[in-house]
Scaffold this motif. Structure first.
Motif, PDB file in Angstrom:
ATOM      1  N   ILE A 114       0.617  -1.162   0.076  1.00 13.74           N
ATOM      2  CA  ILE A 114       0.080  -0.009  -0.021  1.00 13.74           C
ATOM      3  C   ILE A 114       0.850   1.397  -0.040  1.00 13.74           C
ATOM      4  O   ILE A 114       0.620   2.341  -0.564  1.00 13.74           O
ATOM      5  N   HIS A 136       2.285   1.982  -3.340  1.00 15.20           N
ATOM      6  CA  HIS A 136       1.019   2.553  -4.078  1.00 15.20           C
ATOM      7  C   HIS A 136       0.673   3.909  -3.739  1.00 15.20           C
ATOM      8  O   HIS A 136       0.878   4.863  -4.476  1.00 15.20           O
ATOM      9  N   LYS A 170       3.005   6.539  -4.676  1.00 15.57           N
ATOM     10  CA  LYS A 170       2.864   6.881  -6.245  1.00 15.57           C
ATOM     11  C   LYS A 170       2.226   8.002  -6.604  1.00 15.57           C
ATOM     12  O   LYS A 170       2.158   8.638  -7.659  1.00 15.57           O
ATOM     13  N   THR A 171       0.938   8.076  -5.911  1.00 19.42           N
ATOM     14  CA  THR A 171      -0.123   8.966  -6.375  1.00 19.42           C
ATOM     15  C   THR A 171       0.526  10.490  -6.344  1.00 19.42           C
ATOM     16  O   THR A 171       0.524  11.108  -7.553  1.00 19.42           O
ATOM     17  N   THR A 180       2.821  10.715  -8.928  1.00 25.93           N
ATOM     18  CA  THR A 180       2.014  11.028 -10.175  1.00 25.93           C
ATOM     19  C   THR A 180       1.631  12.297 -10.740  1.00 25.93           C
ATOM     20  O   THR A 180       2.034  12.898 -11.386  1.00 25.93           O
ATOM     21  N   PRO A 200     -18.339   8.968   2.781  1.00 25.61           N
ATOM     22  CA  PRO A 200     -18.263   9.584   1.550  1.00 25.61           C
ATOM     23  C   PRO A 200     -19.534  10.272   1.155  1.00 25.61           C
ATOM     24  O   PRO A 200     -19.966  11.108   0.475  1.00 25.61           O
ATOM     25  N   ASN A 201     -20.524   9.473   1.664  1.00 25.82           N
ATOM     26  CA  ASN A 201     -22.099   9.629   1.195  1.00 25.82           C
ATOM     27  C   ASN A 201     -22.696  10.856   2.234  1.00 25.82           C
ATOM     28  O   ASN A 201     -23.911  11.377   2.125  1.00 25.82           O
ATOM     29  N   ILE A 210     -19.482   4.574   7.007  1.00 24.21           N
ATOM     30  CA  ILE A 210     -19.674   3.362   6.899  1.00 24.21           C
ATOM     31  C   ILE A 210     -19.472   2.550   8.096  1.00 24.21           C
ATOM     32  O   ILE A 210     -20.041   1.361   8.323  1.00 24.21           O
ATOM     33  N   VAL A 252     -10.044  -2.566   0.483  1.00 27.00           N
ATOM     34  CA  VAL A 252     -10.164  -2.366  -0.842  1.00 27.00           C
ATOM     35  C   VAL A 252     -10.681  -1.174  -1.465  1.00 27.00           C
ATOM     36  O   VAL A 252      -9.951  -0.962  -2.199  1.00 27.00           O
ATOM     37  N   HIS A 253     -11.323  -0.201  -0.719  1.00 23.34           N
ATOM     38  CA  HIS A 253     -12.165   0.665  -1.350  1.00 23.34           C
ATOM     39  C   HIS A 253     -11.489   1.988  -0.646  1.00 23.34           C
ATOM     40  O   HIS A 253     -11.691   3.177  -1.405  1.00 23.34           O
ATOM     41  N   PHE A 254     -10.592   2.052   0.295  1.00 22.65           N
ATOM     42  CA  PHE A 254     -10.386   3.346   1.044  1.00 22.65           C
ATOM     43  C   PHE A 254      -8.775   3.086   1.212  1.00 22.65           C
ATOM     44  O   PHE A 254      -8.241   2.225   1.494  1.00 22.65           O
ATOM     45  N   GLN A 255      -8.266   4.247   0.680  1.00 23.09           N
ATOM     46  CA  GLN A 255      -6.758   4.413   0.658  1.00 23.09           C
ATOM     47  C   GLN A 255      -6.231   4.535   2.311  1.00 23.09           C
ATOM     48  O   GLN A 255      -7.019   5.032   2.998  1.00 23.09           O
ATOM     49  N   ILE A 272      -4.982  14.413  -8.706  1.00 20.93           N
ATOM     50  CA  ILE A 272      -4.981  13.777  -9.837  1.00 20.93           C
ATOM     51  C   ILE A 272      -5.846  13.976 -10.890  1.00 20.93           C
ATOM     52  O   ILE A 272      -5.459  14.426 -12.013  1.00 20.93           O
ATOM     53  N   LYS A 306     -16.693   9.124  -7.377  1.00 23.08           N
ATOM     54  CA  LYS A 306     -17.347   8.052  -6.738  1.00 23.08           C
ATOM     55  C   LYS A 306     -17.905   7.099  -7.766  1.00 23.08           C
ATOM     56  O   LYS A 306     -18.035   7.918  -9.052  1.00 23.08           O
ATOM     57  N   TRP A 325      -8.637   1.822  -6.694  1.00 22.70           N
ATOM     58  CA  TRP A 325      -9.266   2.003  -5.158  1.00 22.70           C
ATOM     59  C   TRP A 325      -9.721   3.269  -5.403  1.00 22.70           C
ATOM     60  O   TRP A 325      -9.321   4.442  -4.922  1.00 22.70           O
ATOM     61  N   ILE A 326     -11.312   3.023  -5.057  1.00 24.06           N
ATOM     62  CA  ILE A 326     -12.246   4.362  -5.160  1.00 24.06           C
ATOM     63  C   ILE A 326     -13.478   3.839  -4.371  1.00 24.06           C
ATOM     64  O   ILE A 326     -14.027   2.619  -4.748  1.00 24.06           O
ATOM     65  N   PRO A 327     -13.888   4.844  -3.807  1.00 24.25           N
ATOM     66  CA  PRO A 327     -15.155   4.558  -3.340  1.00 24.25           C
ATOM     67  C   PRO A 327     -16.275   4.511  -4.283  1.00 24.25           C
ATOM     68  O   PRO A 327     -16.285   5.058  -5.094  1.00 24.25           O
ATOM     69  N   LEU A 328     -17.546   3.837  -3.752  1.00 21.50           N
ATOM     70  CA  LEU A 328     -17.647   2.734  -2.950  1.00 21.50           C
ATOM     71  C   LEU A 328     -17.184   1.473  -3.016  1.00 21.50           C
ATOM     72  O   LEU A 328     -16.838   0.763  -2.566  1.00 21.50           O
ATOM     73  N   ALA A 370      -2.087   2.925  -9.473  1.00 17.60           N
ATOM     74  CA  ALA A 370      -0.655   2.727  -9.347  1.00 17.60           C
ATOM     75  C   ALA A 370      -0.276   1.285  -8.856  1.00 17.60           C
ATOM     76  O   ALA A 370       0.890   0.903  -8.431  1.00 17.60           O
ATOM     77  N   LYS A 417       0.084   4.608 -13.034  1.00 17.65           N
ATOM     78  CA  LYS A 417       0.546   5.634 -12.165  1.00 17.65           C
ATOM     79  C   LYS A 417       2.223   5.497 -11.590  1.00 17.65           C
ATOM     80  O   LYS A 417       2.066   4.339 -11.161  1.00 17.65           O
ATOM     81  N   PRO A 418       2.973   6.340 -11.643  1.00 14.03           N
ATOM     82  CA  PRO A 418       2.706   7.438 -12.584  1.00 14.03           C
ATOM     83  C   PRO A 418       3.410   7.428 -13.984  1.00 14.03           C
ATOM     84  O   PRO A 418       3.447   6.367 -14.070  1.00 14.03           O
ATOM     85  N   PHE A 419       2.823   8.296 -14.705  1.00 10.35           N
ATOM     86  CA  PHE A 419       2.989   8.024 -16.233  1.00 10.35           C
ATOM     87  C   PHE A 419       3.535   9.340 -16.926  1.00 10.35           C
ATOM     88  O   PHE A 419       3.939  10.549 -16.278  1.00 10.35           O
TER      89      PHE A 419
END
Lengths: 1181, 119
Positions: free
Chosen positions: A970, A973, A976-977, A980, A1093-1094, A1118, A1140-1143, B14, B34, B55-58, B84, B103-105
């Motif tokens: 992780i 990863h 990297k963001t 980027t 998020p909601n 959540i 899986v869904h949250f960084q 991003i 989302k 990795w993105i909600p939800l 990434a 990523k990165p690119f």
């Protein structure tokens, strides 16, 4: 052939070659080789010329089961037995026979030559545990021997040669090695079992322990510690008890045993533990302890558990004691009364002191034999409750025994592990309700039984007329008047008795009331019209009514006619006349001695008995003379003896008198011995007319004794010869009475030869066989094969016991008859002790492995598992039978099994240690990660003799490791963001260099990305700093409220979808690291936004409570389930469903929690899936 | 008419970066953070290409791509995985994405990949 004559028991030699070689009989292959060897060509010469001491030495050598070797003469010509062959090996045997040692051992002669010469000067030499490499079993092995060289002396005292005895000590040496290996194994087990070990030196008063023990006590890792320092760390209430137990263990009389539980307090951390110390003191010959060592086990948890069990047991006990019915507990298979209430003691009819803590059937023998044993046994073994009503039991009551009826319940009494350890009994006495009717029945039955089935004749006669009111069958048969007699007066039925003494006897009893007894009285009774003489023993008793008035007479009669008749017949035959002459003749004829009567001066046979003819082996013709029958005896002076008695009248008496008589089969003279008496018989005038000869042949005994003497002589020579052999050599006669006792025996047993010779050494030494079979087998084996070898335990003079390997063999005379026994006894105490130590070490290992909370197994060399400790069985919930061999494979996680089997096969071949991680199925079906460590156990040749392994639970570590791996992926990863972004903008910047107005913007974006990357790296660094305890704080006193507002403002700035609402205020100043606390708040706020998020809002609530301030950050996102709320503050922990869904790195909360803890605050979470979470923290004001 | 590129990513930076680059190459850019309403997003925005973060909600990028590819009306829309993650190549094959951008690119690779799939 050695021949014994009656006048000379010395051994004489005849030079016949075939005969002279018979002393070489037996001795296995080497016996044969020695016999067939042409000795005449050697310096020793042909065997018939060998000196006696060489004869005997060779004979002993050939009989001996151990290796022996003779180097004879100045040339050291070699002879050896089967036992010595392996020592020579394939290259030297059989060439060595009959050649010089100088030649056979030319390669080492420079070393051993001088030693041989020294022995020839009379000095024995020995080497203990000498190493030789021998190829005896198809491979070269390391062997150890004790060699001893002793001089063989000739009759004149000169040394004739060297006798070498070898004692193989390989086993002993190996045992010591094995012991060392076994100790290694023990150490491994101790490591695996998490035991502390200690070793105390009573002389220096210092003690040492392994690191674990020192950790427990809080000692630094110094080498030695004063005992008193350790005692001071024992909790006060236990301190004296431990000191006493140590003192006691150090006293010889206690046997050195030490086993005690007590509490200790760590000197540094003040952590309290309860430990169990076990150990043993070791004593020197002076009975003073020189060593005291053992183990320490942390039993804190067990003790707490035990206390809980004891509490519950205590409550059970008080219930029993107060129960309104009789109750008790029997413990163990002997049903020891462990507890009983007063009602139970009442029921038993005994006070508490007589029954408590005793086996019930011992304390209450009255209850035995009524079937109760079987019932309680059944309940104990099956665990099934027994209950029954109205059980009859005889019990002591009021000083006697009474039948009691009880309603009984036997309930199995179980230990916490479910095992039946005793019986809980409940009993209610219902005798009063049940007895009345039963008693009535019983007395009626008794009466009718008594009367009708009695073997005695019985009758009741009523009134002075003696009317027959009752008569049993026996009485009716005696009277012989049929069965229809009831209701008639006695003498109407038996008129033949009217004129006898009976009417008066009966009438007297009726009138006086005095019972009358009559023995052997004659009654002539008419049976079928014939009067028969019948004899009786009689009892007449008055029969009284309830007012003691006599209303009749009872008759009991026993007929004894047959006995009386028999007695009379014997008396009649007692006085028969006898013929005295007949008796005399008969007794002469049948006498066990040879008797003859010789008439006149020529000694004419007038009478001989059978025994006489037998003892002289000749048929005697009466009327012929002695001279005519035995011409051969005149030369021996026997006729002269007869003449002398006849003429002088002086009897001739001689014991073991030798007489040579012609053997009628071969005509040769045979030697006989007699105990003989010849007496004169005079006539009425006093003249001697006859001789009475009385003789008993004792040839057998005399010859046997002479043989024993010969054997003794041989054995004494042998004893002289074996004087220097290290083994005890004991010669005995055929009754096992000792006749020789060498130095070795003196050394081994401490008895001098004078103390033993003539006594039974076996008894003197208190010989104990290892088994009854041995005790019965050894004489049988000796008689059957002439040999026996086995182990015994014997006592030395000083009382100490030695283990001895006895090799006993018979010594035979020239006819092959055993005449003596030689025992070669070897002290194998060391070897046995080593074996015992190994066994003890093994047992210790087993016990340890059975008691420790750790999985341990062993396997055969081919990998089949053959032992699992209790913990293993408990953990897996399987039985030994289910796991043994390859059965364990079914509890390995299928994905892990293939890899393990592959590596295990490799390990079995190579013998390398194997460490492998695998998942093992627990009894509840879940799999847990374990580290399996397998180690080969090898013998001293490096052969694998088995495997030992442990499985350590590493589940938590393993999971943590997986989290770490996940984290790294992780983290990379995550980094990297921003990279980027940075990279993107920088590239854009490059592309847009011409567009001046954009450049500054792009540059600042790139800058921001780089900053974010920097933040992440900082966070990671923080986490690792916390781990190492290096996180630094900058403590100031500041306005908490303001700090919170700043954090909210900061976060609100970047939160597009959420409104952050604050309620409450803190007006106090707070002392702490302002920026770290702000970091905590920002972490909580960014989590709240991220995981909702909601939602559109986040709440921050500040409250002042008692002496502390509480901050709550609430989101409506959540959430998570309760199982995660403890772990959420762990480093790298991420809620699996969200990962899986949250960084995220899983370190933010870890850092936050740590910061709050460092401020002496607390942090926790309340959360519900899909509803949201509230994170709280408090800080002291 | 400009081609529409729809980008799903929860990292604002991003999204801003991608918008800057793609605008420069004359693409219209739509961004969302989302992805659970992806079908209706496509229907309303009519993108010519989708970039989907992993990795993105939800519901996560993988699931979102599966939804697009299982829906008759949307499965023609090219979707590129945008992540990434080191295993991006295997994941994109598994979820039947049309391609991927790691990523990165480098901007040049980024634009070439997008031009190839969006035309």
């Amino acid at each position: 052939m050695n021949k014994i004559t009656y006048h000379n028991t010395k051994i004489s030699k005849k030079n016949s070659k075939t005969e002279s070689l018979q002393f070489l009989s037996g001795g296995g292959e080497m016996g044969e080789l020695i016999r067939s060897f042409d000795w005449s060509k050697t310096a020793v010469g042909s065997p018939d010329t060998w000196p006696q001491s060489l004869h005997i030495a060779v004979r002993i050598m050939l009989d001996c089961p151990f290796g022996m070797y003779i180097a004879w003469g100045k040339e050291y010509i070699q002879l050896y037995n089967d036992g010595y062959r392996p020592i020579l090996g394939a290259t030297k045997h059989p060439q060595a026979l009959g050649i010089s040692t100088r030649q056979t051992f030319s390669e080492v002669w420079s070393t051993i030559g001088p030693m041989f010469d020294e022995v020839m000067q009379g000095t024995p030499v020995g080497f203990p545990d000498f190493i030789l490499h021998l190829d005896r079993n198809g491979f070269v092995e390391e062997c150890f021997f004790d060699f001893s060289y002793s001089p063989i002396r000739l009759e004149d005292g000169e040394v004739g040669g060297v006798l070498v005895t070898v004692i193989e000590t390989t086993e002993k040496v190996n045992n010591f090695k094995k012991l060392a290996e076994s100790n290694d194994q023990l150490n491994f087990a101790i490591e695996a079992t998490e035991l502390g070990t200690w070793e105390y030196n009573p002389i220096t008063n210092k003690f040492t322990g392994n690191n674990r023990l020192k950790d427990w006590f809080g000692f630094s890792q110094e080498v030695e510690i004063e005992l008193s320092l350790a005692i001071d760390l024992i909790v006060e209430k236990d301190r004296n008890r431990v000191a006493d137990a140590i003192q006691k263990a150090l006293q010889y009389e206690s046997g050195g045993v030490y086993d005690i539980e007590y509490g200790i307090i760590n000197s540094v951390t003040k952590q309290q533990r309860i430990v169990r110390a076990k150990g043993r003191a070791w004593f020197g010959e002076d009975k003073i302890a020189y060593r005291f060592n053992g183990t320490l086990q942390d039993i804190t948890k067990e003790t707490i558990a035990k206390n809980k069990i004891e509490e519950s047991e205590q409550s059970l006990r008080s219930i029993i004691l107060q129960a309104p019915v009789a109750m008790c507990i029997f413990k163990g298979e002997n049903f020891i009364v462990d507890l009983a209430n007063d009602r139970m003691f009442e029921l038993w009819g005994k006070p508490a002191i007589e029954v408590m803590h005793k086996p019930i059937f011992e304390a209450l023998p009255e209850a035995k034999g009524q079937g109760l044993e079987a019932i309680v046994q059944e309940v104990y073994s099956t665990g099934k409750t027994f209950s029954a009503d109205g059980v009859p039991v005889t019990l002591p009551r009021n000083g006697g025994i009474e039948l009691v009826y009880v309603n009984l319940v036997y309930e199995p009494y179980r230990e916490p592990d479910g095992k039946v350890s005793g019986i809980l009994a409940v009993a209610i006495d219902v005798t009063a309700q049940l007895t009345a009717s039963k008693q009535i029945d019983a007395s009626e039955k008794r009466l009718s039984k008594m009367v009708l089935q009695s073997p005695f004749a019985f009758a009741i006669l009523m009134g002075r007329d003696l009317v027959i009111t009752l008569a049993n069958d026996t009485m009716k048969q005696i009277w012989g008047k049929g069965t229809e007699i009831v209701g008639k007066p006695l003498f109407v039925v038996l008129p033949e008795l009217i004129k006898t003494v009976f009417p008066k006897l009966l009438d007297d009893v009726y009138i006086t009331g005095v019972p009358h007894l009559e023995k052997e009285i004659l009654a002539k009774l008419e049976h079928d019209g014939v009067l028969r003489d019948m004899y009786f023993n009689l009892v007449y008793q008055p029969f009284q009514d309830a007012d003691d008035t006599i209303i009749g007479v009872t008759v009991i009669a026993i007929e004894i006619t047959e006995q009386v008749n028999a007695k009379r017949q014997i008396e009649a035959s007692e006085h028969r006349l006898s013929d005295e002459r007949m008796v005399l003749y008969n007794s002469f004829m049948n006498a066990p001695a040879g008797i003859s009567i010789l008439k006149g001066e020529n000694h004419i046979y007038e009478f001989v008995n059978a025994e006489y003819e037998k003892s002289v082996d000749r048929k005697i013709t009466l009327g012929k003379t002695v001279q005519e029958h035995f011409p051969e005896i005149e030369q021996q002076g026997l006729i002269a003896i007869l003449n002398n008695v006849f003429s002088t009248g002086e009897p001739f008496i001689a014991n073991e008198f030798p007489v040579e008589l012609n053997n009628k089969n071969n005509g040769k003279l045979d030697l006989h011995y007699y105990n003989s008496a010849i007496q004169p018989i005079k006539d009425e005038k006093g003249d001697i007319v006859r001789l009475l000869s009385h003789g008993v042949e004792v040839s057998q005994q005399v010859k046997a004794r002479q043989q024993i003497e010969e054997a003794n002589n041989q054995l004494r020579t042998a004893a002289a010869l074996t004087e220097n052999i290290a083994d005890a050599v004991v010669g005995t006669d055929m009754d096992f009475k000792t006749i020789s006792w060498n130095k070795g025996a003196e050394n081994l047993y401490g008895y001098a030869s004078e103390e033993v010779i003539g006594n039974y050494a076996m008894a003197l030494l208190g010989t104990q066989f290892l088994s009854d079979e041995d005790m019965q087998a050894w004489p049988k084996a000796l008689d059957a094969t002439g040999k026996w070898q086995g182990e015994v335990v014997q006592s030395k003079k000083d009382g100490t016991q030695v283990s001895v390997l006895v090799s006993i063999s018979y010594v035979y005379d020239e006819k092959g008859k055993p005449i003596a026994a030689v025992a070669v006894n070897r002290d194998i105490t060391d070897r046995k002790k080593a074996e015992e130590k190994i066994a003890a070490s093994e047992t210790k290992f087993r016990t340890l492995s059975e008691t420790i909370p750790h999985m341990i197994w062993t396997a055969t060399p081919d990998g089949k598992k053959n032992f699992f400790n209790n913990y293993f069985l408990d953990y897996t919930g399987l039985s030994f039978e289910e796991l043994e061999g390859d059965g364990w494979q079914k509890i390995i996680f299928p994905d892990d099994l293939g890899k393990e089997l592959q590596q295990w096969q490799h390990t079995l071949k190579t013998g390398e240690d194997l460490r492998i991680e695998k998942r093992i199925r627990q009894h509840d079906g879940t799999y847990q990660w374990h580290l399996n460590h397998s180690i080969a156990q090898k013998d001293n040749e490096g052969n694998i003799i088995g495997w030992i392994g442990t499985s350590t639970d590493i589940h938590e570590q393993k999971i943590k490791e997986q989290q770490k791996d996940e984290f790294i992926s992780i983290a990379s990863h995550e980094m990297k963001t921003p990279l980027t972004t940075a990279k993107g903008y920088i590239e854009l910047l490059l592309l847009s260099l011409s567009e001046e107005n954009q450049t500054a913007l792009y540059a600042s974006k790139a800058n921001q990305a780089v900053e974010k990357l920097h933040d992440l790296v900082t966070e990671l660094l923080d986490a690792s700093k916390i781990q190492n305890g290096q996180l630094n704080f900058n403590i100031t006193t500041f306005d908490f409220n303001k700090m919170v507002d700043e954090a909210i403002e900061n976060m609100q700035h970047s939160a597009k979808n959420h409104i952050i609402q604050k309620t409450g205020n803190c007006l106090q100043q707070i002392t702490g690291d302002r920026s770290r606390l702000q970091q905590v708040l920002i972490n909580l706020l960014s989590n709240a936004i991220k995981y909702s998020p909601n939602a559109d809002k986040v709440l921050v609530k500040i409250e002042e409570l008692n002496n502390k301030i509480q901050v709550a950050v609430q989101d409506f996102g959540i959430g998570m389930s309760g199982m995660h709320s403890d772990k959420i503050f762990d480093r790298y922990y991420r809620v699996p469903e969200h990962a899986v869904h949250f960084q995220g790195l899983g370190i933010g909360l870890y850092i936050s929690n740590n910061i709050i803890q460092r401020h002496e605050g607390k942090m926790w979470v309340e959360s519900e899936p899909d509803k949201g979470s509230i994170f709280f923290f408090t800080l002291p004001i | 008419m400009k081609k529409v590129i729809l980008i799903y990513d929860d990292d604002e930076e991003i999204l801003l970066l991608c918008r800057a680059i793609l605008s420069k190459y004359d693409y219209a850019v739509e961004t969302l953070s989302k992805c659970e309403n992806i079908i209706s997003d496509i229907e309303s925005l009519q993108p010519d290409l989708i970039l989907m973060d992993l990795w993105i909600p939800l519901i996560g990028g993988e699931k979102a791509i599966e939804i697009v590819k299982q829906n008759q009306s949307t499965k023609q829309t090219p979707v590129l995985l945008f992540s990434a993650n080191a295993d991006i190549k295997d994941i994109s094959k598994k979820v039947k994405a049309d391609g991927y951008v790691e990523k990165p690119f480098a901007i040049i690779t980024f634009i070439e990949t997008i031009q190839k799939h969006a035309g």
